[in-house]
Design an enzyme around this catalytic site. Structure first.
Site, PDB file in Angstrom:
ATOM      1  N   LYS A   1      25.881 -31.527 -17.554  1.00  0.00           N
ATOM      2  CA  LYS A   1      24.422 -31.618 -17.572  1.00  0.00           C
ATOM      3  C   LYS A   1      23.895 -32.758 -16.711  1.00  0.00           C
ATOM      4  O   LYS A   1      24.604 -33.730 -16.450  1.00  0.00           O
ATOM      5  CB  LYS A   1      23.958 -31.830 -19.014  1.00  0.00           C
ATOM      6  CG  LYS A   1      24.384 -30.713 -19.941  1.00  0.00           C
ATOM      7  CD  LYS A   1      23.237 -29.833 -20.295  1.00  0.00           C
ATOM      8  CE  LYS A   1      22.808 -30.099 -21.712  1.00  0.00           C
ATOM      9  NZ  LYS A   1      21.676 -29.282 -22.102  1.00  0.00           N
TER      10      LYS A   1
ATOM     11  N   CYS B   1     -20.702 -39.231 -16.085  1.00  0.00           N
ATOM     12  CA  CYS B   1     -22.119 -39.118 -15.717  1.00  0.00           C
ATOM     13  C   CYS B   1     -23.062 -39.271 -16.905  1.00  0.00           C
ATOM     14  O   CYS B   1     -24.278 -39.290 -16.737  1.00  0.00           O
ATOM     15  CB  CYS B   1     -22.374 -37.806 -14.988  1.00  0.00           C
ATOM     16  SG  CYS B   1     -22.250 -36.378 -16.075  1.00  0.00           S
TER      17      CYS B   1
ATOM     18  N   ASP C   1       2.526   1.600  -3.379  1.00  0.00           N
ATOM     19  CA  ASP C   1       1.551   2.091  -4.356  1.00  0.00           C
ATOM     20  C   ASP C   1       1.313   3.590  -4.194  1.00  0.00           C
ATOM     21  O   ASP C   1       1.169   4.313  -5.173  1.00  0.00           O
ATOM     22  CB  ASP C   1       0.197   1.380  -4.197  1.00  0.00           C
ATOM     23  CG  ASP C   1       0.260  -0.040  -4.700  1.00  0.00           C
ATOM     24  OD1 ASP C   1       1.275  -0.406  -5.333  1.00  0.00           O
ATOM     25  OD2 ASP C   1      -0.702  -0.794  -4.453  1.00  0.00           O
TER      26      ASP C   1
ATOM     27  N   LYS D   1      23.108 -24.451 -13.898  1.00  0.00           N
ATOM     28  CA  LYS D   1      22.839 -24.051 -15.280  1.00  0.00           C
ATOM     29  C   LYS D   1      21.338 -23.801 -15.410  1.00  0.00           C
ATOM     30  O   LYS D   1      20.530 -24.732 -15.395  1.00  0.00           O
ATOM     31  CB  LYS D   1      23.292 -25.131 -16.255  1.00  0.00           C
ATOM     32  CG  LYS D   1      23.128 -24.679 -17.699  1.00  0.00           C
ATOM     33  CD  LYS D   1      23.817 -25.646 -18.647  1.00  0.00           C
ATOM     34  CE  LYS D   1      23.754 -25.145 -20.080  1.00  0.00           C
ATOM     35  NZ  LYS D   1      22.395 -24.894 -20.549  1.00  0.00           N
TER      36      LYS D   1
ATOM     37  N   LYS E   1      33.282 -23.034 -14.534  1.00  0.00           N
ATOM     38  CA  LYS E   1      34.032 -21.995 -15.250  1.00  0.00           C
ATOM     39  C   LYS E   1      35.316 -21.706 -14.506  1.00  0.00           C
ATOM     40  O   LYS E   1      35.331 -21.672 -13.277  1.00  0.00           O
ATOM     41  CB  LYS E   1      33.241 -20.680 -15.291  1.00  0.00           C
ATOM     42  CG  LYS E   1      31.859 -20.773 -15.804  1.00  0.00           C
ATOM     43  CD  LYS E   1      31.214 -19.380 -15.775  1.00  0.00           C
ATOM     44  CE  LYS E   1      29.779 -19.510 -15.383  1.00  0.00           C
ATOM     45  NZ  LYS E   1      29.042 -18.265 -15.410  1.00  0.00           N
TER      46      LYS E   1
ATOM     47  N   ALA F   1       0.836  -1.199   0.000  1.00  0.00           N
ATOM     48  CA  ALA F   1       0.000   0.000   0.000  1.00  0.00           C
ATOM     49  C   ALA F   1       0.874   1.254   0.000  1.00  0.00           C
ATOM     50  O   ALA F   1       0.629   2.196  -0.750  1.00  0.00           O
ATOM     51  CB  ALA F   1      -0.925  -0.012   1.205  1.00  0.00           C
TER      52      ALA F   1
ATOM     53  N   SER G   1      28.066 -20.168 -26.801  1.00  0.00           N
ATOM     54  CA  SER G   1      27.362 -21.214 -26.066  1.00  0.00           C
ATOM     55  C   SER G   1      28.399 -22.038 -25.312  1.00  0.00           C
ATOM     56  O   SER G   1      29.597 -21.766 -25.370  1.00  0.00           O
ATOM     57  CB  SER G   1      26.510 -22.053 -26.998  1.00  0.00           C
ATOM     58  OG  SER G   1      27.342 -22.690 -27.919  1.00  0.00           O
ATOM     59  N   LEU G   2      27.928 -23.011 -24.580  1.00  0.00           N
ATOM     60  CA  LEU G   2      28.828 -23.780 -23.728  1.00  0.00           C
ATOM     61  C   LEU G   2      28.976 -25.188 -24.272  1.00  0.00           C
ATOM     62  O   LEU G   2      28.013 -25.774 -24.752  1.00  0.00           O
ATOM     63  CB  LEU G   2      28.219 -23.895 -22.329  1.00  0.00           C
ATOM     64  CG  LEU G   2      28.295 -22.704 -21.411  1.00  0.00           C
ATOM     65  CD1 LEU G   2      27.431 -22.935 -20.181  1.00  0.00           C
ATOM     66  CD2 LEU G   2      29.735 -22.475 -21.006  1.00  0.00           C
TER      67      LEU G   2
HETATM   68  S1  IVH Z   1      28.027 -19.048 -18.518  1.00  0.00           S
HETATM   69  C1  IVH Z   1      30.216 -18.743 -22.531  1.00  0.00           C
HETATM   70  N1  IVH Z   1      26.482 -19.668 -16.554  1.00  0.00           N
HETATM   71  O1  IVH Z   1      23.400 -21.808 -20.819  1.00  0.00           O
HETATM   72  C2  IVH Z   1      29.890 -18.898 -21.101  1.00  0.00           C
HETATM   73  N2  IVH Z   1      25.612 -19.850 -18.781  1.00  0.00           N
HETATM   74  O2  IVH Z   1      24.907 -22.702 -23.835  1.00  0.00           O
HETATM   75  C3  IVH Z   1      28.861 -17.967 -20.691  1.00  0.00           C
HETATM   76  N3  IVH Z   1      23.284 -20.568 -18.860  1.00  0.00           N
HETATM   77  O3  IVH Z   1      22.024 -20.083 -23.049  1.00  0.00           O
HETATM   78  C4  IVH Z   1      27.700 -18.659 -20.137  1.00  0.00           C
HETATM   79  N4  IVH Z   1      23.002 -20.759 -16.693  1.00  0.00           N
HETATM   80  O4  IVH Z   1      22.648 -18.428 -21.152  1.00  0.00           O
HETATM   81  C5  IVH Z   1      26.586 -19.577 -17.887  1.00  0.00           C
HETATM   82  N5  IVH Z   1      25.207 -20.161 -14.688  1.00  0.00           N
HETATM   83  C6  IVH Z   1      25.319 -20.059 -16.025  1.00  0.00           C
HETATM   84  C7  IVH Z   1      24.269 -20.358 -16.905  1.00  0.00           C
HETATM   85  C8  IVH Z   1      24.445 -20.246 -18.278  1.00  0.00           C
HETATM   86  C9  IVH Z   1      22.431 -20.879 -17.877  1.00  0.00           C
HETATM   87  C10 IVH Z   1      22.908 -20.631 -20.281  1.00  0.00           C
HETATM   88  C11 IVH Z   1      23.427 -19.576 -21.196  1.00  0.00           C
HETATM   89  C12 IVH Z   1      23.289 -20.253 -22.538  1.00  0.00           C
HETATM   90  C13 IVH Z   1      23.498 -21.677 -22.209  1.00  0.00           C
HETATM   91  C14 IVH Z   1      24.896 -22.109 -22.612  1.00  0.00           C
END
Ligand code: IVH
Length: 677
Positions: free
Chosen positions: A320, A416, A41, A120, A296, A38, A86-87
């Site tokens: 994964k 029914c 707002d 992730k 990382k 409240a 990407s990773l």
């Molecule tokens: S690090 C190049 N950390 O996973 C490294 N990525 O293919 C930078 N993602 O769509 C990414 N959680 O957005 C990192 N804790 C995390 C993450 C993450 C999800 C996603 C990212 C991308 C995919 C990697």
């Protein structure tokens, strides 16, 4: 009124913005609000008024600029400040060991690598760009080099600062961050349910739903979806530099963003595997989807030395989890009737374990979906499980040899026998108060966790109660005696008494929960809360005119019509009066003038000596909050008997743990009691 605004208006607007930003951050990022809705707002409306009176005061980073802008025709294609790589990913521990070897080789002898471990997040990737501390654009991942400019949509997400916080460190000239847009699983489930109920196609996963939400051309639509953004990477920064990822993440926090939970460091494959295993075992309890952990290298100079392939950096790996998709066979397709009378085709599957849970049936949503996917008995199909959500059939992998003809939906209710009505792609049994399936569904919903949380009133019990003729209408739940239940299969004296007590303990329900329990169309957790807070009592809501309802923020004409229509139906009125005449008394909510102090969020776990809703309500009445999951922000956890993983998590995070009696005492200190609740 194009004249220069007076100095006091300028000052007042600036002060309001600063305060609103601070409270927004406390609420959406830190989850420890200092003021109530409240009060927020009130300040917000005052700022809106000032900006309307003096249009020159308006500014794109004002907290008022989050409500959504008029629709766009298309998204602009925007180049990323730095590529969103990407990773590399794997499910195998051997690959983690190989990755570690490569890193060690690159670092040279005698240097121990320090790895950062993070969940992730399985959402939609986003780049956020700030110029001189102000959100300049937000861009989807696209092909990694350029994506779609979805700035207007991202602005509606409250955990994304429109302006960086600079109380701890200054704003760089240009800052590009990478994060993930998430939709929490309970919000996803609610949203999908509403799609299904209105005959629209549900989303397959929270990720798809989040991705869909940020690609809406009308940002007001995005604003109506519940989204969050967690930020985990500094992609580029001008005018500042970091030596490690840890420093970068600290800066991200300081600038006012949310970051992933439980970021840890490790130096060995064993530690990485332990982290992975711990997260995987908790996966089902998280309220957002993760599909693995990210490893990382912490040292940014070492990262640069290792470099990247054309697709992914060599200094990171996504480890994964086992996928939650499996292949199985549809043994049979039949139709179930839910509490609202909607007929849903259901696939009975050859049981298969998907990510640790045995799945034997999956919802096929509606006949159009069935037709689109052309699913038939004996087909081999791919199924998937996402969080709490009901398993789904993704696609046919191989049509069965003895494939049956396309499944035909019945023209009468299979329970029914009443002729069904068409409502868009849905078929509905109109026999609302005479169909046993709908009554069973209503009982289960009434006792569900979000509604009155009646322990022991699950699907099986509801079936028994209806089939044995013990309950013919909702209100008769309150007439049940333990002796009647002991005659049913599976009930001993103790469980019979417990159920009857659990039912009776809900006689003074929280107004919000009562509204949810009634199963009013369109009224889920959020609307129920809004109604309760705005109207205060059940009687006031029941008597509200459509005009009074649409005046409330967040309630549109469709909702207001659904609500008044529900209360206008005589059979609903009778059902409600039957409940009230049995002493059910929804508790009035004080329409707050003055805010209660914030006592923090409490999580209950294990078996406690009173119904959970009673304890939760008591705590909220003295100004606290409650939640179903433990995080660092949790004030304390109340652990009953047989407390399990939530207790462990609290201990791991160093969150205070109380026994139930201590909780009772704490409640009393703040002037509350369980009796009043
Ligand atoms: S690090 C190049 N950390 O996973 C490294 N990525 O293919 C930078 N993602 O769509 C990414 N959680 O957005 C990192 N804790 C995390 C993450 C993450 C999800 C996603 C990212 C991308 C995919 C990697």
């Amino acid at each position: 009124m194009a004249s220069k605004p007076p100095a006091d208006a300028v000052r007042e607007a600036e002060e309001l913005r600063a305060e609103l930003r601070r409270h927004n951050h406390l609420y959406h990022v830190e989850a420890r609000p200092e003021i109530g809705d409240a009060e927020y707002d009130r300040m917000f409306r005052r700022l809106q008024t000032l900006e309307a009176e003096h249009p020159e005061l308006a500014s794109a980073d004002s907290p008022t600029q989050r409500v959504g802008a008029p629709p766009q025709d298309a998204f602009e294609t925007v180049e990323h400040v730095a590529p969103l790589l990407s990773l590399d990913s794997s499910e195998k521990p051997e690959d983690v060991a190989r990755f570690d070897e490569r890193v060690r080789k690159a670092l040279g002898e005698g240097v121990e690598p320090v790895y950062i471990l993070e969940p992730k997040l399985d959402g939609a990737s986003i780049e956020l760009v700030y110029v001189d501390g102000v959100l300049a654009r937000a861009v989807t991942r696209g092909d990694g080099r350029r994506g779609e400019g979805v700035t207007e949509n991202i602005r509606t997400i409250r955990s994304v600062p429109l302006r960086l916080r600079t109380d701890v460190r200054p704003a760089p000239a240009v800052l590009s961050l990478r994060g993930e847009v998430l939709m929490y699983i309970p919000d996803f489930a609610d949203f999908n349910q509403s799609l299904i109920e209105s005959g629209r196609e549900p989303y397959a996963s929270p990720r798809n739903s989040a991705a869909g939400a940020i690609r809406q051309l009308d940002s007001r639509v995005t604003a109506s979806r519940k989204l969050d953004v967690l930020v985990f990477d500094v992609l580029a920064v001008e005018g500042a530099s970091f030596a490690t990822d840890t420093d970068g993440v600290q800066a991200i926090r300081d600038w006012g963003f949310r970051v992933p939970e439980r970021i840890e460091t490790a130096s060995s494959v064993d530690e990485i595997c332990a982290y992975h295993a711990a997260y995987e075992s908790e996966r089902d309890e998280l309220d957002y989807e993760i599909d693995g952990v990210v490893i990382k290298l912490d040292d940014l100079a070492a990262r640069r030395a290792m470099g990247a392939t054309s697709h992914h950096p060599r200094w990171a790996l996504a480890y994964k989890f086992a996928p939650r998709q499996e292949i199985t066979v549809i043994e049979k397709i039949d139709v179930q009737v839910g509490r609202t009378g909607v007929l849903t085709p259901v696939a009975w599957l050859r049981p298969v374990v998907v990510g640790g849970v045995t799945v034997a049936r999956a919802s096929l949503h509606n006949r159009e979906e069935l037709k689109r996917k052309d699913l038939r008995e004996h087909d081999t199909v791919r199924i998937q499980r996402a969080g709490d959500v009901i398993p789904q059939v993704v696609e046919v992998v191989e049509p069965g040899e003895d494939r049956s003809p396309p499944f035909e939906m019945p023209s009468v209710c299979p329970v029914c026998g009443t002729e069904v009505h068409e409502d868009g792609p849905r078929l509905v049994c109109p026999n609302r108060f005479g169909c046993a399936a709908q009554l069973k569904g209503r009982l289960v919903h009434f006792g569900s966790r979000r509604a009155l949380d009646i322990e022991g009133l699950g699907e099986e019990t509801a079936n028994l109660l209806v089939e044995r003729g013990l309950v013919h209408r909702l209100a008769e739940l309150y007439d049940l005696e333990p002796e009647q239940l002991t005659e049913l299969d599976g009930f001993a004296e103790k469980s019979a008494t417990a159920l009857v007590e659990a039912i009776r303990s809900t006689r003074k329900p929280d107004l919000r929960r009562f509204l949810i329990a009634l199963g009013i169309p369109e009224v889920g957790v959020t609307v129920a809360r809004t109604l309760a807070e705005r109207f205060g009592s059940f009687a006031a809501i029941r008597d509200a005119t459509p005009e009074a309802l649409t005046e409330v923020d967040g309630i549109g004409p469709r909702m207001s019509e659904a609500i008044t229509g529900f209360f206008a139906d005589e059979r609903n009125t009778e059902a409600i009066d039957a409940l009230l005449s049995r002493g059910v008394e929804p508790q009035t909510v004080d329409v707050p003038d003055e805010e209660l102090p914030d006592l923090g969020t409490v999580v209950f776990t294990g078996t406690i000596p009173v119904a959970r809703v009673v304890a939760e309500t008591a705590w909220r009445r003295v100004g606290g909050k409650t939640s179903g999951s433990v995080s660092k922000k949790t004030a304390f956890v109340v652990a009953g008997e047989n407390a399990g993983s939530k207790l462990e998590k609290a201990e791991r995070l160093g969150v205070e743990v109380l026994g139930f009696e201590d909780f009772r005492a704490r409640l009393a200190e703040h002037g509350g009691s369980l009796e009043e609740a």
